[in-house]
Scaffold this motif. Structure first.
Motif, PDB file in Angstrom:
ATOM      1  N   ASP A 121       2.751   1.849   6.739  1.00  0.00           N
ATOM      2  CA  ASP A 121       2.586   3.293   6.518  1.00  0.00           C
ATOM      3  C   ASP A 121       2.614   3.659   5.038  1.00  0.00           C
ATOM      4  OD1 ASP A 121       2.612   3.597   9.221  1.00  0.00           O
ATOM      5  OD2 ASP A 121       4.723   4.213   9.323  1.00  0.00           O
ATOM      6  N   ARG A 122       2.943   2.710   4.197  1.00  0.00           N
ATOM      7  CA  ARG A 122       3.203   3.011   2.794  1.00  0.00           C
ATOM      8  C   ARG A 122       1.906   3.393   2.086  1.00  0.00           C
ATOM      9  NH1 ARG A 122       7.529  -1.239   0.467  1.00  0.00           N
ATOM     10  NH2 ARG A 122       8.602  -0.615   2.370  1.00  0.00           N
ATOM     11  N   SER A 123       1.945   4.414   1.260  1.00  0.00           N
ATOM     12  CA  SER A 123       0.757   4.802   0.502  1.00  0.00           C
ATOM     13  C   SER A 123       1.100   4.802  -0.985  1.00  0.00           C
ATOM     14  CB  SER A 123       0.299   6.200   0.914  1.00  0.00           C
ATOM     15  OG  SER A 123      -0.700   6.646   0.019  1.00  0.00           O
ATOM     16  N   GLU A 124       0.496   3.889  -1.718  1.00  0.00           N
ATOM     17  CA  GLU A 124       0.793   3.784  -3.149  1.00  0.00           C
ATOM     18  C   GLU A 124      -0.434   4.069  -3.997  1.00  0.00           C
ATOM     19  OE1 GLU A 124       3.661   0.629  -4.276  1.00  0.00           O
ATOM     20  OE2 GLU A 124       3.099  -0.298  -2.365  1.00  0.00           O
ATOM     21  N   ASP A 142      -2.066  10.559  -2.496  1.00  0.00           N
ATOM     22  CA  ASP A 142      -1.648  11.075  -1.183  1.00  0.00           C
ATOM     23  C   ASP A 142      -0.135  11.238  -1.101  1.00  0.00           C
ATOM     24  OD1 ASP A 142      -4.283  10.986  -0.467  1.00  0.00           O
ATOM     25  OD2 ASP A 142      -4.117   9.139   0.711  1.00  0.00           O
ATOM     26  N   SER A 143       0.580  10.457  -1.922  1.00  0.00           N
ATOM     27  CA  SER A 143       2.047  10.454  -1.810  1.00  0.00           C
ATOM     28  C   SER A 143       2.687  10.515  -3.194  1.00  0.00           C
ATOM     29  CB  SER A 143       2.513   9.163  -1.113  1.00  0.00           C
ATOM     30  OG  SER A 143       2.394   8.077  -2.023  1.00  0.00           O
ATOM     31  N   THR A 144       3.942  10.900  -3.221  1.00  0.00           N
ATOM     32  CA  THR A 144       4.675  10.900  -4.498  1.00  0.00           C
ATOM     33  C   THR A 144       4.791   9.476  -5.041  1.00  0.00           C
ATOM     34  OG1 THR A 144       6.745  10.780  -3.250  1.00  0.00           O
ATOM     35  CG2 THR A 144       6.000  12.979  -3.980  1.00  0.00           C
ATOM     36  N   LEU A 145       4.876   8.481  -4.141  1.00  0.00           N
ATOM     37  CA  LEU A 145       4.919   7.093  -4.589  1.00  0.00           C
ATOM     38  C   LEU A 145       3.623   6.725  -5.315  1.00  0.00           C
ATOM     39  CD1 LEU A 145       6.372   4.352  -4.668  1.00  0.00           C
ATOM     40  CD2 LEU A 145       5.468   3.882  -2.370  1.00  0.00           C
ATOM     41  N   GLY A 146       2.495   7.229  -4.812  1.00  0.00           N
ATOM     42  CA  GLY A 146       1.224   7.009  -5.502  1.00  0.00           C
ATOM     43  C   GLY A 146       1.237   7.657  -6.881  1.00  0.00           C
ATOM     44  N   LEU A 147       1.780   8.879  -6.967  1.00  0.00           N
ATOM     45  CA  LEU A 147       1.873   9.533  -8.291  1.00  0.00           C
ATOM     46  C   LEU A 147       2.735   8.691  -9.233  1.00  0.00           C
ATOM     47  CD1 LEU A 147       2.333  13.314  -7.297  1.00  0.00           C
ATOM     48  CD2 LEU A 147       0.244  12.182  -8.133  1.00  0.00           C
ATOM     49  N   ASP A 177      -6.772   3.430  -6.940  1.00  0.00           N
ATOM     50  CA  ASP A 177      -6.182   2.114  -7.217  1.00  0.00           C
ATOM     51  C   ASP A 177      -5.117   1.854  -6.149  1.00  0.00           C
ATOM     52  OD1 ASP A 177      -5.312  -0.249  -8.350  1.00  0.00           O
ATOM     53  OD2 ASP A 177      -4.044   0.751  -9.860  1.00  0.00           O
ATOM     54  N   THR A 178      -5.309   0.766  -5.424  1.00  0.00           N
ATOM     55  CA  THR A 178      -4.458   0.476  -4.260  1.00  0.00           C
ATOM     56  C   THR A 178      -3.968  -0.957  -4.361  1.00  0.00           C
ATOM     57  OG1 THR A 178      -5.909   1.882  -2.968  1.00  0.00           O
ATOM     58  CG2 THR A 178      -4.417   0.466  -1.724  1.00  0.00           C
ATOM     59  N   PRO A 179      -2.709  -1.211  -4.024  1.00  0.00           N
ATOM     60  CA  PRO A 179      -2.235  -2.597  -4.120  1.00  0.00           C
ATOM     61  C   PRO A 179      -2.870  -3.489  -3.061  1.00  0.00           C
ATOM     62  CG  PRO A 179      -0.550  -1.201  -3.124  1.00  0.00           C
ATOM     63  CD  PRO A 179      -1.648  -0.286  -3.601  1.00  0.00           C
ATOM     64  N   ALA A 180      -3.074  -4.738  -3.427  1.00  0.00           N
ATOM     65  CA  ALA A 180      -3.614  -5.714  -2.476  1.00  0.00           C
ATOM     66  C   ALA A 180      -2.616  -5.999  -1.358  1.00  0.00           C
ATOM     67  CB  ALA A 180      -3.977  -7.004  -3.214  1.00  0.00           C
ATOM     68  N   PHE A 181      -1.316  -5.925  -1.683  1.00  0.00           N
ATOM     69  CA  PHE A 181      -0.269  -6.200  -0.689  1.00  0.00           C
ATOM     70  C   PHE A 181       0.790  -5.105  -0.741  1.00  0.00           C
ATOM     71  CE2 PHE A 181      -2.062 -10.229  -2.001  1.00  0.00           C
ATOM     72  CZ  PHE A 181      -2.278 -10.886  -0.797  1.00  0.00           C
ATOM     73  N   PRO A 182       1.251  -4.646   0.421  1.00  0.00           N
ATOM     74  CA  PRO A 182       2.258  -3.575   0.388  1.00  0.00           C
ATOM     75  C   PRO A 182       3.636  -4.061  -0.081  1.00  0.00           C
ATOM     76  CG  PRO A 182       1.831  -4.245   2.662  1.00  0.00           C
ATOM     77  CD  PRO A 182       0.821  -4.954   1.795  1.00  0.00           C
ATOM     78  N   TYR A 183       3.970  -5.329   0.163  1.00  0.00           N
ATOM     79  CA  TYR A 183       5.293  -5.833  -0.247  1.00  0.00           C
ATOM     80  C   TYR A 183       5.159  -6.624  -1.545  1.00  0.00           C
ATOM     81  CZ  TYR A 183       9.915  -7.876  -0.155  1.00  0.00           C
ATOM     82  OH  TYR A 183      11.197  -8.231  -0.495  1.00  0.00           O
TER      83      TYR A 183
END
Lengths: 555, 555
Positions: A121-124, A142-147, A177-183
């Motif tokens: 569910d994580r959006s970075e 989309d998310s504060t984590l992305g900001l 810009d999106t990470p290739a892996f969430p962890y």
């Protein structure tokens, strides 16, 4: 002849410098469009948060980003350290505003809440535009984590020459810009040598600069204060619950069971088998020997009680229950364990299954997802819930076997991702730490940044299997590390892994990640770390750092 | 059965702790007689200098020793960190005075004057008595340098528990503790990456704690300010003459010629052959390529002028003129050098001989003794004065060949004494620093403290030849070191070498030096370093450091 050749070399050099100037982001975004115009930071520059009811940790992140931009004072890594930019800087437009906004696709939550949501569910992701003409820059997500991730990228654009702060790569556009892996993690072992909270917080800050999270092994559990009161080196060498809440707002945690639990014998000697047994090398992979009596109801009670307490302290959805390096000799020689097994009619493996099911159900009941060590999947026939995640730490060769069994995997393999100087019985390139021994190494040699950077998370997997790889982490076991050498052992090597797991296999140009391209950018990241007070090591003599490519073997 | 065994183990453990308590000096004195009584430091404790016209650096050394004793605040490395001493401390006699005196066998000179006297004239021995009953302790020596060495030993006796400072090994008698070798050094390369003066001074202080001196490569020469003005990374990255006088009061110095002189091309391009030539690996062992035009009269003039100026700045009797890694390709391809050779009718080797004779006679005329690199003895047929000292740095295997030619030797061999993570083209266990390369290592693996500690200065020499070994040093080349990791790269590894060259082959008990015996003492030295602000690395988990022997392989 010669003058002409010299002029051509100079032109080539200027070109290389320009290329160099355009690429100094770490980790490299998944896409990027950058110009070569200079842009000054206006003295009135501010970051405007156009977010209703902005959470306080977003406001704090903006303040921190502003501080870095103003105080990094990083001179460009080129000959003259920016002197050649002086005239262009004077003529450059000034940027006075960066506006942050959310797309509204998700409810507004704090960064720390976003950071501990389920991996799926994580959006970075974020989008960043920095015009070259001085009009407002924009950052949306989309998310504060992305900001937060986008602020990190924005903060890496700025250099200082004399009293002017400026960027050299505008206009800049980064889209989603999106990470290739969430962890993307880092593990700090705080049990072998102690680290004050300030070291942990500095490391967590630095990890965020390369868009990575941190997890560590803390000691104080409120329901069982005796564990740390007796097991800690001194009363100064334990973490309070406030410390841990301070530390764990972003972090996942591990409490290793049933092996590596000898220190429980300080408070609960009756629950530990082969406590301090000699020779320790027969009963454990490291001194002191000692494993929780997994077949004993009281041992299971203590473990479940610890995890239950930990589940309430650690906000992360993920808690690691360990499970590495279980030593059968320890239980074979333990009269109490043998008596328990006889009474229950269980084999050791069956008892382990009971133990693991008890600890895992304690976690799953309160909505946590257990992380376990690869041996629990590969070496024993255990009942594990499908959403369990396995850490592959022994060797990257073990990844296919674990995913074949259907489990998700966090990559932390010793052959690529161990930052240790020493681990287990033998050295990883830093020499033996066990006394009275000159054995060879099982994880030699030292894992250089180039080696870490060459890691392929998808090696030997089918494309279906790659979906089970949730990410990876570097690990620092601390046989020969403590606050004296924390920064230089970790940095910039952990940054190499951060890019592997954020950027993925390819640069935006389509070129595969490669250390020649990376070196100048990693120099830049490293010198910025030093400016921010993190003692990352130099990768080359400064002469080389100022001349990209000049110290390549074939230059 | 079990209780009895446990009691026996406890007794054995107490005994080992006691043994541990008696031995924590580093380097171990050549002789030692120590009891096991506790002695408190009285609140009125003072060090009395019973020396007429005491030189100011002796007074300063006494002040510094007093500060260490009061501020080290080192808790004993035993379980409980001294808690078990509490009752004995309360009953222990208090020491209120240490008296320093000279025997009168030598004229009273400052420590810095003694430290730069000829190796054969140097006197560092001292005698120290610390009674157990609280009566005055005494320190005597023939020289102020001897008193300085004795103060260092005295400063290592003290631990703190709560607010009491105490020693655990009195009465203590050391008679004429004398170093096995007069030359015990450390080389810090300040050219590849820059180190601020504060780092160098801290390192020199730390070296003195293990009775070792320091030398380094400084950049500013008054007669030739252009060398550093143009060759330094930035104007902040050069040493002033005042800095150098600050640094060199104890140190010997090196200016490397004719190779490794590419940076001279910034100020004197006309004197440098193959400057920045490509590919650098053809013309030099490291980028950038560039060697002083040794066949050119102007090149010789610059070199002799630099050494003449250096001779007046550096108080040491010894100055190294380098001579390592001369690259013949550089001169073969250099039209100017070839023209000079043709004009003079000399071969390159003859021109080198002329060059070396010129620089060396510049030094010998003003009473300096030249130190050179081993290649000048082994690879070329040069005329060298008999008192020249050669540094053997390539391999300890080269020592016999050099002493066979009658030259004195300083040991600095890469197979034992290089502290570098990286040197030359390849890694010494820390990974490649040259870009775009994954070559193997010529000086792999990492030199652990145990490896350094196992070094035998007299290996493969006749007893007559051993007289030519004046000492040894550890060397830090700084391809991947700078202020970020200076302390952890150097310490405690350099301390291992310090004991080899001070204590010699045997402990006072007659036992050969061995790392099992050394480990608890080196832990003690390392924790004391950390208390004094030097970030030496941990050698083991703290659990092991508090339990001598418990983490040995066969414990």
């Amino acid at each position: 002849m010669f003058p002409t050749k010299t002029i051509l070399l100079r032109i080539l050099f200027t070109f290389l410098t320009y290329i160099h100037g355009t690429l100094c982001l770490w980790p490299m975004p998944s896409n990027l469009n950058a110009g070569s115009s200079l842009l000054r930071l206006s003295p009135e520059f501010s970051i405007v948060v156009d977010v209703q009811d902005a959470p306080s940790d977003l406001t704090q992140a903006v303040q921190r980003a502003t501080t870095y931009i103003q105080q990094d004072k990083l001179q460009r890594l080129v000959v003259g350290r920016g002197a050649t930019d002086a005239q262009s800087i004077a003529k450059a437009p000034g940027l006075s505003k960066l506006t942050l906004s959310l797309t509204g696709k998700r409810p507004t939550q704090s960064i720390s809440t976003e950071a501990i949501s389920l991996l799926e569910d994580r959006s970075e992701s974020y989008s960043l535009t920095v015009p070259a003409d001085g009009s407002s820059a924009t950052l949306t997500a989309d998310s504060t984590l992305g900001l937060f991730r986008g602020l990190t990228t924005f903060g890496q654009l700025w250099y200082q020459y004399q009293n002017t702060i400026y960027a050299v790569q505008t206009p800049l556009t980064i889209e989603n810009d999106t990470p290739a892996f969430p962890y993307r993690g880092f593990m700090l072992d705080t049990s072998r040598n102690f680290f004050p909270v300030s070291d942990i917080l500095r490391t967590m800050d630095a990890m965020s600069w390369v868009k990575t999270d941190t997890h560590s092994w803390p000691l104080f559990i409120e329901s069982h204060p005796e564990l740390s009161a007796e097991g800690a080196y001194t009363s100064d060498s334990q973490y309070s619950q406030a410390d841990i809440q301070n530390i764990t707002s972003y972090a996942a945690e591990e409490i290793d069971t049933p092996s590596h639990t000898g220190s429980i014998s300080f408070s609960h000697p009756e629950l530990v088998a082969c406590s301090d047994a000699s020779p320790w090398s027969t009963f454990a992979s490291e001194p002191p020997a000692g494993q929780l009596r997994l077949a004993s109801p009281a041992g299971i009670d203590l473990a479940t009680s610890i995890f239950s307490s930990a589940a309430s302290i650690f906000p992360s959805k993920y808690i690691s229950t360990g499970g590495d390096e279980l030593n059968a000799n320890c239980y074979d020689d333990d009269a109490e364990t043998q008596a328990e097994l006889k009474a229950s009619g269980q084999t050791l493996e069956e008892a382990l299954d009971t133990f693991v099911q008890a600890t895992q159900s304690t976690l799953t009941k309160v909505g946590k997802i257990p992380i376990i060590s690869e041996e629990m999947v590969l070496d024993y026939n255990l009942t594990l819930s499908n959403d369990t995640i396995a850490i592959v730490w022994i060797s990257s060769q073990d990844v296919p076997s674990v995913v074949q069994r259907g489990f998700r995997v966090i990559l932390g393999a010793s052959d690529f991702l161990f930052l240790v100087l020493n681990v287990g019985l033998q050295d990883c390139g830093g020499g033996e730490w066990v006394g009275d021994d000159i054995a060879n190494s099982w994880c030699d040699p030292f894992k250089t940044w180039q080696k870490i950077y060459s890691f392929d998370p998808f090696a030997n997997l089918t494309s279906e299997q790659t979906k089970l790889i949730v990410g990876g982490m570097t690990l620092l076991w601390t046989e020969q590390s403590d606050p004296s050498n924390l920064d230089p052992i970790v940095w910039p090597r952990a940054a190499a892994a951060a890019e592997v797991f954020w950027t993925g296999a390819q640069l935006p140009t389509g070129t595969p990640l490669n250390s020649s391209e990376a070196l100048p950018r990693l120099h830049d990241a490293r010198y910025r770390f030093v400016q921010r007070g993190v003692k990352a090591i130099a990768l080359q003599p400064q002469w080389c750092a100022l001349r990209p490519g000049a110290c390549d073997l074939n230059a």
